[in-house]
Design a protein around this motif. Structure first.
Motif, mmCIF file in Angstrom:
data_model
loop_
_atom_site.group_PDB
_atom_site.id
_atom_site.type_symbol
_atom_site.label_atom_id
_atom_site.label_comp_id
_atom_site.label_asym_id
_atom_site.label_seq_id
_atom_site.Cartn_x
_atom_site.Cartn_y
_atom_site.Cartn_z
ATOM 1 N N GLY A 1 50.762 -61.034 -5.723
ATOM 2 C CA GLY A 1 51.977 -60.786 -4.959
ATOM 3 C C GLY A 1 52.555 -59.415 -5.220
ATOM 4 O O GLY A 1 52.171 -58.719 -6.178
ATOM 5 N N VAL A 2 53.473 -59.024 -4.359
ATOM 6 C CA VAL A 2 54.178 -57.747 -4.534
ATOM 7 C C VAL A 2 54.930 -57.770 -5.863
ATOM 8 O O VAL A 2 55.608 -58.745 -6.187
ATOM 9 C CB VAL A 2 55.150 -57.511 -3.362
ATOM 10 N N GLY A 3 54.797 -56.693 -6.639
ATOM 11 C CA GLY A 3 55.451 -56.603 -7.938
ATOM 12 C C GLY A 3 54.571 -57.009 -9.095
ATOM 13 O O GLY A 3 54.897 -56.717 -10.254
ATOM 14 N N ASP A 4 53.450 -57.690 -8.825
ATOM 15 C CA ASP A 4 52.527 -58.057 -9.900
ATOM 16 C C ASP A 4 51.871 -56.797 -10.469
ATOM 17 O O ASP A 4 51.671 -55.798 -9.769
ATOM 18 C CB ASP A 4 51.432 -58.995 -9.388
ATOM 19 N N VAL A 5 51.534 -56.862 -11.743
ATOM 20 C CA VAL A 5 50.804 -55.774 -12.393
ATOM 21 C C VAL A 5 49.357 -56.224 -12.547
ATOM 22 O O VAL A 5 49.088 -57.278 -13.129
ATOM 23 C CB VAL A 5 51.401 -55.430 -13.766
ATOM 24 N N VAL A 6 48.420 -55.429 -12.000
ATOM 25 C CA VAL A 6 47.013 -55.809 -12.020
ATOM 26 C C VAL A 6 46.189 -54.801 -12.809
ATOM 27 O O VAL A 6 46.552 -53.622 -12.927
ATOM 28 C CB VAL A 6 46.446 -55.940 -10.589
ATOM 29 N N SER A 7 45.104 -55.321 -13.341
ATOM 30 C CA SER A 7 44.146 -54.486 -14.065
ATOM 31 C C SER A 7 42.835 -54.477 -13.285
ATOM 32 O O SER A 7 42.376 -55.530 -12.831
ATOM 33 C CB SER A 7 43.926 -55.041 -15.467
ATOM 34 N N VAL A 8 42.217 -53.284 -13.140
ATOM 35 C CA VAL A 8 40.965 -53.152 -12.392
ATOM 36 C C VAL A 8 39.957 -52.415 -13.266
ATOM 37 O O VAL A 8 40.240 -51.331 -13.795
ATOM 38 C CB VAL A 8 41.176 -52.386 -11.072
ATOM 39 N N THR A 9 38.772 -53.007 -13.408
ATOM 40 C CA THR A 9 37.664 -52.366 -14.107
ATOM 41 C C THR A 9 36.499 -52.234 -13.128
ATOM 42 O O THR A 9 36.129 -53.219 -12.472
ATOM 43 C CB THR A 9 37.231 -53.185 -15.333
ATOM 44 N N THR B 1 54.603 -61.249 -11.826
ATOM 45 C CA THR B 1 56.016 -61.353 -11.453
ATOM 46 C C THR B 1 56.212 -62.262 -10.242
ATOM 47 O O THR B 1 57.146 -63.049 -10.188
ATOM 48 C CB THR B 1 56.588 -59.963 -11.141
ATOM 49 N N SER B 2 55.332 -62.188 -9.274
ATOM 50 C CA SER B 2 55.498 -62.958 -8.043
ATOM 51 C C SER B 2 55.182 -64.432 -8.228
ATOM 52 O O SER B 2 55.492 -65.242 -7.367
ATOM 53 C CB SER B 2 54.586 -62.390 -6.948
ATOM 54 N N THR B 3 54.550 -64.796 -9.348
ATOM 55 C CA THR B 3 54.186 -66.191 -9.586
ATOM 56 C C THR B 3 55.141 -66.879 -10.547
ATOM 57 O O THR B 3 54.841 -67.951 -11.062
ATOM 58 C CB THR B 3 52.754 -66.287 -10.144
ATOM 59 N N GLN C 1 48.251 -51.167 -12.597
ATOM 60 C CA GLN C 1 49.050 -50.780 -11.429
ATOM 61 C C GLN C 1 49.935 -51.943 -10.986
ATOM 62 O O GLN C 1 49.520 -53.106 -11.038
ATOM 63 C CB GLN C 1 48.146 -50.383 -10.250
ATOM 64 N N GLN C 2 51.116 -51.576 -10.545
ATOM 65 C CA GLN C 2 52.009 -52.575 -9.948
ATOM 66 C C GLN C 2 51.803 -52.581 -8.441
ATOM 67 O O GLN C 2 51.756 -51.528 -7.805
ATOM 68 C CB GLN C 2 53.470 -52.273 -10.281
ATOM 69 N N VAL C 3 51.664 -53.765 -7.881
ATOM 70 C CA VAL C 3 51.438 -53.876 -6.446
ATOM 71 C C VAL C 3 52.665 -53.353 -5.710
ATOM 72 O O VAL C 3 53.799 -53.784 -5.957
ATOM 73 C CB VAL C 3 51.153 -55.342 -6.041
ATOM 74 N N ALA D 1 48.017 -57.989 -1.714
ATOM 75 C CA ALA D 1 49.059 -59.021 -1.662
ATOM 76 C C ALA D 1 48.596 -60.208 -0.832
ATOM 77 O O ALA D 1 48.070 -60.051 0.270
ATOM 78 C CB ALA D 1 50.348 -58.448 -1.080
ATOM 79 N N GLY D 2 48.770 -61.395 -1.402
ATOM 80 C CA GLY D 2 48.377 -62.615 -0.709
ATOM 81 C C GLY D 2 46.924 -62.964 -0.869
ATOM 82 O O GLY D 2 46.470 -63.999 -0.368
ATOM 83 N N SER D 3 46.159 -62.148 -1.561
ATOM 84 C CA SER D 3 44.731 -62.390 -1.760
ATOM 85 C C SER D 3 44.468 -62.804 -3.201
ATOM 86 O O SER D 3 45.183 -62.411 -4.133
ATOM 87 C CB SER D 3 43.909 -61.134 -1.439
ATOM 88 N N THR D 4 43.421 -63.589 -3.407
ATOM 89 C CA THR D 4 43.006 -63.966 -4.756
ATOM 90 C C THR D 4 42.297 -62.782 -5.413
ATOM 91 O O THR D 4 41.870 -61.830 -4.745
ATOM 92 C CB THR D 4 42.068 -65.172 -4.722
#
Length: 384
Positions: A68-76, A155-157, A104-106, A123-126
């Motif tokens: 969701g918007v506001g989530d912080v994600v990690s990408v490798t 954050t969005s969850t 990164q924060q969405v 956003a909205g995707s798994t």
């Protein structure tokens, strides 16, 4: 004896409730329905209405709402060989074919930035769907690219927990799901006694509140929460009132979700042995008028034609007084089976002899000092 009416009293006598009719009869008088409790009354007994969290939630694991918007994600990002876009040379001279991007924060537009792929909608995707999207964007540039995406801070969850009986917090819902009791445990549990605590779950524009003890007694009420829910934990004692010739006159909490009359009497110290009338134990409650009329029509109520203007037509809820005769063994048995509900009033009438005893004690209290004074005067006169 006429002065007995002016003496202090704990309340109306048993005769004031019953009147000059058969004590075993169901009767409607002075706006209330008087019901002597017997085995038939117990068979008709309705349990107290119990709202259910399952009316707005379920025991099944909620669907994954995705990033969701506001989530912080990690990408490798990984490549199949050295020398690609994400290759690097380490200090030991060995090459590396992967890179860990900064968290990164969405953004509000629901996207994140991936080097050489640009903005990727997440956003909205798994996480698995986002991984496939990144790989597709890099396939023509990197060497057999692979991506691993994870949510570092969801954050969005989150589910909000608040109230005067809990330490408030915002708790992210893990992919494995989170039930109400687990959620409350994560913030330290309720600070009030369980039997005085209420749990309210708000989802969308609907709110359902249940006693905390209901979640413990019925595991089926321990439903899954989902992102956006609000759980309110408050101290709301479910109480009844005890008055009259009992060991204590007070407003007391119902211990647990179900409590019977014998337990309520024990909680107030039982009947006062000096004052109580065991045949005059009453429980006052409001009951649906339609149900009472259907049950006692022809006994306490008469059927009247609709054109009868002088008839009293009952609707909504009416006062009902249940009477117990604890002088009989069956009365004690019924008291063990009759449930006390929130808002009930327990009243124990005084024994018929109490007013006369009070009058006699008052009379004795006046006469004894006068007699003692007369005796003293007589003794003094005799010496002279």
């Amino acid at each position: 004896m006429a002065g007995c009416a002016a003496l202090p009293s704990a309340g109306p006598s048993a005769g004031a409730f019953v009147g000059d009719v058969d004590e075993t009869a169901v009767q409607f008088r002075d706006g209330y329905l008087l019901i002597p409790v017997d085995r038939t009354v117990l068979a008709y007994q309705r349990p107290e209405a119990r709202p259910s969290l399952r009316s707005i939630a379920s025991l099944g694991l909620p669907a994954d709402t995705g990033i969701g918007v506001g989530d912080v994600v990690s990408v490798t990002l990984f490549e199949a060989g050295v020398g690609g876009l994400f290759s690097s040379m380490g200090a030991n001279g060995q090459g590396s074919s992967f890179v860990q991007l900064p968290n990164q924060q969405v953004a509000r537009d629901g996207s994140i930035t991936i080097p050489y792929a640009g903005r990727i909608q997440v956003a909205g995707s798994t996480t698995s769907a986002v991984e496939q999207r990144i790989v597709a964007a890099l396939r023509e540039r990197a060497i057999e690219p692979q991506a691993v995406v994870s949510v570092v801070q969801g954050t969005s969850t989150a589910v909000a927990v608040t109230g005067d009986a809990v330490a408030g917090a915002s708790v992210p819902v893990p992919t494995s799901g989170l039930k109400v009791l687990d959620l409350i445990a994560r913030v330290g549990g309720p600070t009030a006694p369980i039997y005085e605590t209420a749990i309210a779950l708000t989802r969308g524009n609907r709110t359902v509140q249940v006693p905390f003890s209901a979640l413990v007694d019925k595991p089926s009420e321990n439903v899954f929460v989902q992102p956006g829910d609000v759980v309110l934990v408050t101290r709301q004692p479910r109480t009844y009132v005890a008055l009259g010739a009992t060991g204590s006159n007070d407003q007391l909490p119902l211990q647990g979700y179900q409590m019977v009359l014998s337990e309520a009497l024990a909680q107030v110290g039982g009947l006062n042995p000096q004052l109580a009338n065991p045949t005059g134990v009453f429980l006052l409650r409001r009951e649906p008028a339609a149900e009472m009329i259907a049950r006692y029509e022809g006994q306490a109520f008469e059927s009247v034609p609709p054109y009868e203007k002088e008839a009293t037509r009952l609707s909504g809820e009416i006062p009902v007084i249940y009477r117990f005769n604890l002088r009989e063994p069956t009365g004690l048995i019924y008291a063990q089976e009759f449930e006390v509900h929130k808002g009930d009033m327990l009243y124990v009438a005084t024994a018929p002899y109490v007013p006369f005893k009070q009058a006699f004690d008052a009379f004795t209290g006046v006469v004894s000092p006068a007699a003692a004074t007369a005796a003293a005067v007589a003794a003094t006169s005799a010496r002279f």
